[in-house]
Write a protein that holds these residues in place. Sequence first.
Motif, mmCIF file in Angstrom:
data_model
loop_
_atom_site.group_PDB
_atom_site.id
_atom_site.type_symbol
_atom_site.label_atom_id
_atom_site.label_comp_id
_atom_site.label_asym_id
_atom_site.label_seq_id
_atom_site.Cartn_x
_atom_site.Cartn_y
_atom_site.Cartn_z
ATOM 1 N N LEU A 68 0.824 -1.218 0.000
ATOM 2 C CA LEU A 68 0.000 0.000 0.000
ATOM 3 C C LEU A 68 0.857 1.267 0.000
ATOM 4 C CD1 LEU A 68 -2.770 -1.028 2.586
ATOM 5 C CD2 LEU A 68 -3.090 -0.669 0.132
ATOM 6 N N GLU A 69 1.979 1.220 0.704
ATOM 7 C CA GLU A 69 2.761 2.451 0.871
ATOM 8 C C GLU A 69 3.897 2.603 -0.122
ATOM 9 O OE1 GLU A 69 3.820 2.936 5.060
ATOM 10 O OE2 GLU A 69 1.792 2.283 5.607
ATOM 11 N N LYS A 70 4.356 1.528 -0.737
ATOM 12 C CA LYS A 70 5.477 1.594 -1.695
ATOM 13 C C LYS A 70 5.120 0.892 -3.004
ATOM 14 C CE LYS A 70 8.665 3.494 0.962
ATOM 15 N NZ LYS A 70 9.505 4.639 0.599
ATOM 16 N N PRO A 71 4.093 1.382 -3.712
ATOM 17 C CA PRO A 71 3.682 0.704 -4.947
ATOM 18 C C PRO A 71 4.688 0.898 -6.078
ATOM 19 C CG PRO A 71 2.427 2.734 -4.632
ATOM 20 C CD PRO A 71 3.297 2.572 -3.410
ATOM 21 N N PRO A 72 4.779 0.018 -7.085
ATOM 22 C CA PRO A 72 4.004 -1.216 -7.100
ATOM 23 C C PRO A 72 4.590 -2.286 -6.187
ATOM 24 C CG PRO A 72 5.327 -1.103 -9.085
ATOM 25 C CD PRO A 72 5.546 0.190 -8.354
ATOM 26 N N PHE A 73 5.934 -2.334 -6.064
ATOM 27 C CA PHE A 73 6.549 -3.348 -5.207
ATOM 28 C C PHE A 73 7.966 -2.913 -4.891
ATOM 29 C CE2 PHE A 73 8.775 -7.138 -4.013
ATOM 30 C CZ PHE A 73 7.848 -7.854 -3.279
ATOM 31 N N ASP A 74 8.336 -2.918 -3.615
ATOM 32 C CA ASP A 74 9.664 -2.460 -3.210
ATOM 33 C C ASP A 74 10.270 -3.506 -2.272
ATOM 34 O OD1 ASP A 74 11.816 -1.262 -1.921
ATOM 35 O OD2 ASP A 74 10.917 0.733 -1.985
ATOM 36 N N GLU A 75 11.153 -4.334 -2.841
ATOM 37 C CA GLU A 75 11.684 -5.468 -2.064
ATOM 38 C C GLU A 75 12.532 -5.027 -0.871
ATOM 39 O OE1 GLU A 75 12.125 -5.037 -5.311
ATOM 40 O OE2 GLU A 75 14.224 -5.314 -5.911
ATOM 41 N N LYS A 76 13.224 -3.878 -1.019
ATOM 42 C CA LYS A 76 14.043 -3.406 0.110
ATOM 43 C C LYS A 76 13.155 -2.957 1.259
ATOM 44 C CE LYS A 76 18.259 -2.189 -2.253
ATOM 45 N NZ LYS A 76 18.754 -1.214 -3.194
ATOM 46 N N ASP A 77 12.107 -2.250 0.928
ATOM 47 C CA ASP A 77 11.149 -1.820 1.950
ATOM 48 C C ASP A 77 10.534 -3.032 2.648
ATOM 49 O OD1 ASP A 77 9.270 0.343 3.123
ATOM 50 O OD2 ASP A 77 7.897 -1.146 2.288
ATOM 51 N N LEU A 78 10.183 -4.046 1.859
ATOM 52 C CA LEU A 78 9.542 -5.232 2.440
ATOM 53 C C LEU A 78 10.519 -5.972 3.366
ATOM 54 C CD1 LEU A 78 7.116 -7.097 2.668
ATOM 55 C CD2 LEU A 78 7.831 -8.219 0.548
ATOM 56 N N ALA A 79 11.762 -6.125 2.910
ATOM 57 C CA ALA A 79 12.770 -6.796 3.745
ATOM 58 C C ALA A 79 12.944 -6.043 5.062
ATOM 59 C CB ALA A 79 14.102 -6.870 2.990
ATOM 60 N N GLN A 80 12.958 -4.718 4.971
ATOM 61 C CA GLN A 80 13.108 -3.872 6.164
ATOM 62 C C GLN A 80 11.917 -4.050 7.104
ATOM 63 O OE1 GLN A 80 15.736 -1.391 6.784
ATOM 64 N NE2 GLN A 80 14.739 -1.706 8.767
ATOM 65 N N ARG A 81 10.727 -4.093 6.545
ATOM 66 C CA ARG A 81 9.526 -4.246 7.393
ATOM 67 C C ARG A 81 9.504 -5.609 8.084
ATOM 68 N NH1 ARG A 81 5.282 -0.285 6.207
ATOM 69 N NH2 ARG A 81 5.971 0.911 4.407
ATOM 70 N N PHE A 82 9.845 -6.687 7.337
ATOM 71 C CA PHE A 82 9.875 -8.028 7.964
ATOM 72 C C PHE A 82 10.855 -8.016 9.143
ATOM 73 C CE2 PHE A 82 8.855 -10.529 3.768
ATOM 74 C CZ PHE A 82 7.495 -10.393 3.997
ATOM 75 N N THR A 83 12.028 -7.413 8.903
ATOM 76 C CA THR A 83 13.093 -7.444 9.911
ATOM 77 C C THR A 83 12.712 -6.604 11.126
ATOM 78 O OG1 THR A 83 14.642 -7.664 8.084
ATOM 79 C CG2 THR A 83 15.582 -7.061 10.209
ATOM 80 N N THR A 84 12.218 -5.401 10.895
ATOM 81 C CA THR A 84 11.819 -4.525 11.999
ATOM 82 C C THR A 84 10.713 -5.175 12.822
ATOM 83 O OG1 THR A 84 12.362 -2.639 10.616
ATOM 84 C CG2 THR A 84 10.988 -2.185 12.544
ATOM 85 N N GLU A 85 9.743 -5.740 12.135
ATOM 86 C CA GLU A 85 8.625 -6.401 12.819
ATOM 87 C C GLU A 85 9.142 -7.549 13.694
ATOM 88 O OE1 GLU A 85 5.355 -6.026 13.249
ATOM 89 O OE2 GLU A 85 5.192 -7.989 14.233
ATOM 90 N N TYR A 86 10.049 -8.342 13.144
ATOM 91 C CA TYR A 86 10.576 -9.478 13.920
ATOM 92 C C TYR A 86 11.302 -8.980 15.174
ATOM 93 C CZ TYR A 86 13.524 -13.139 15.648
ATOM 94 O OH TYR A 86 14.147 -14.019 16.509
ATOM 95 N N PHE A 87 12.176 -7.984 15.024
ATOM 96 C CA PHE A 87 12.941 -7.540 16.201
ATOM 97 C C PHE A 87 12.074 -6.781 17.211
ATOM 98 C CE2 PHE A 87 16.510 -8.710 13.526
ATOM 99 C CZ PHE A 87 17.253 -9.431 14.447
ATOM 100 N N ASN A 88 11.014 -6.164 16.760
ATOM 101 C CA ASN A 88 10.088 -5.497 17.706
ATOM 102 C C ASN A 88 9.255 -6.504 18.485
ATOM 103 O OD1 ASN A 88 10.813 -2.913 17.099
ATOM 104 N ND2 ASN A 88 9.152 -2.560 15.625
ATOM 105 N N ASP A 89 8.971 -7.641 17.863
ATOM 106 C CA ASP A 89 7.998 -8.578 18.440
ATOM 107 C C ASP A 89 8.383 -10.010 18.048
ATOM 108 O OD1 ASP A 89 5.727 -9.495 19.632
ATOM 109 O OD2 ASP A 89 4.318 -8.502 18.270
ATOM 110 N N PRO A 90 9.492 -10.525 18.613
ATOM 111 C CA PRO A 90 10.040 -11.800 18.124
ATOM 112 C C PRO A 90 9.271 -13.047 18.563
ATOM 113 C CG PRO A 90 11.400 -10.938 19.912
ATOM 114 C CD PRO A 90 10.348 -9.901 19.651
ATOM 115 N N ASP A 91 8.352 -12.913 19.555
ATOM 116 C CA ASP A 91 7.726 -14.117 20.122
ATOM 117 C C ASP A 91 6.385 -14.451 19.476
ATOM 118 O OD1 ASP A 91 9.865 -14.421 21.847
ATOM 119 O OD2 ASP A 91 9.002 -13.027 23.295
ATOM 120 N N ARG A 92 6.331 -14.375 18.174
ATOM 121 C CA ARG A 92 5.088 -14.709 17.465
ATOM 122 C C ARG A 92 5.138 -16.115 16.872
ATOM 123 N NH1 ARG A 92 0.542 -11.106 17.902
ATOM 124 N NH2 ARG A 92 1.380 -9.032 18.231
#
Length: 344
Positions: A68-92
């Motif tokens: 939604l925020e980086k159309p059409p597709f931004d692999e660096k942004d996605l990699a960053q979001r996966f990583t940030t999400e994991y380190f913010n909340d690793p116990d999922r």
Amino acid sequence: MALVELRRFRGSLLGALVGDCFGSLCEGLENVSVEWVHRFVHTLGGRADALMYTDDTAMARSLVQSLLEKPPFDEKDLAQRFTTEYFNDPDRGYGLGVVHVFEKLQSGEYCNVFTPAKEQFNGKGSYGNGAAMRVVGVPLAFPCVQDVIKYAKISGELTHASSLGYNGAILLALAVHYALQGNLSRESFLGHLLSNMQEVEADEKSRSDAVGLELGEFPYCNKLKKVKEFLDKGNVSCKDIIDELGNGVSALDSVPTAIYSFLRCLDPVDDVPKELNSLQRTVIFCILLGGDTDTIATMAGAIAGAYHGEDQIPEIWRKNSEGYKDAENWGKQLWELYNSRLPE
Ligand code: F2R
Ligand code: MG
Ligand code: MG
Ligand code: MG
């Protein structure tokens, strides 16, 4: 291409969410009793807190936000979001291997965001179902089938470099794509999937990865043929589904099972409470299979939600699922994006 209704977009995200939240209660169990499932369904109204989502939804949320925020597709942004999400909340409840990808991405030592995934499992790449479990945003953002295949593959390759991993994501994304169109017979739905996957699995890497894992060529196509055989047979037992289609953590042993569960649950099924609608039945059916219940239920929920629409997800189911308001809001935003990309 015709306009697709909003209810299908919200249905797909909500179906994926409830599948993950409800399925997570039984992940890893070999046997889930019919009695437990009936009690769970009938006592949902009395729960104090919503059920928490797991890595499946955490990663799906990152992908949707990136689309939604980086159309059409931004692999660096996605990699960053996966990583940030994991380190913010690793116990999922993340997969044991995939966390090494996040650690490498976080280290800043890799300028190519696809390299850490290629180093997984001694260079073979992961064939886990993590690329498929989170892919739902892709078919909800792109109406063209070639874009669905292209972006399901790239989004998967950030963590799953084995073609068995990212081809599972492609198959799940295609299933949601065709479910969004509604009103397809089981035969034509499976026919479209088989024809697309015959092309996808014909490339050199797909052939050599499958042969290297002693699966024979065209493993997803072969499983889709088994899905058809089981549907033609009618009342196939849980044991046969698990033995032949699988209920495990690999994409090959779970994506075809999710597709089968959706198609089987278009009709009533023994052991699933009779008052449930088709989407609810699909989620409960997946949980009764045991094994990787959150992931198979989230994938089947995404397909069933796209097909049946959000009207089949009652308020009590939504309210028991953490973050359901986001799913409703993002469903609307993806619907707008998808329609803006329809050819004139
Ligand atoms: N992992 C879980 N559930 C177990 C929870 C344990 C957790 N530590 C906890 O209790 O908190 N669930 C989630 O993982 C699955 C998705 O996994 P993903 O993202 O594909 O991860 P990964 O690590 O890449 O692969 C999963 C496992 O598959 C096996 N595997 C994959 N590729 C392999 C290869 N080339 N060779 C050998 N084995 C391979 C490994 O066992 C990986 O650990 C979902 O179920 C999600 O809900
Ligand atoms: Mg999970
Ligand atoms: Mg994962
Ligand atoms: Mg799982």
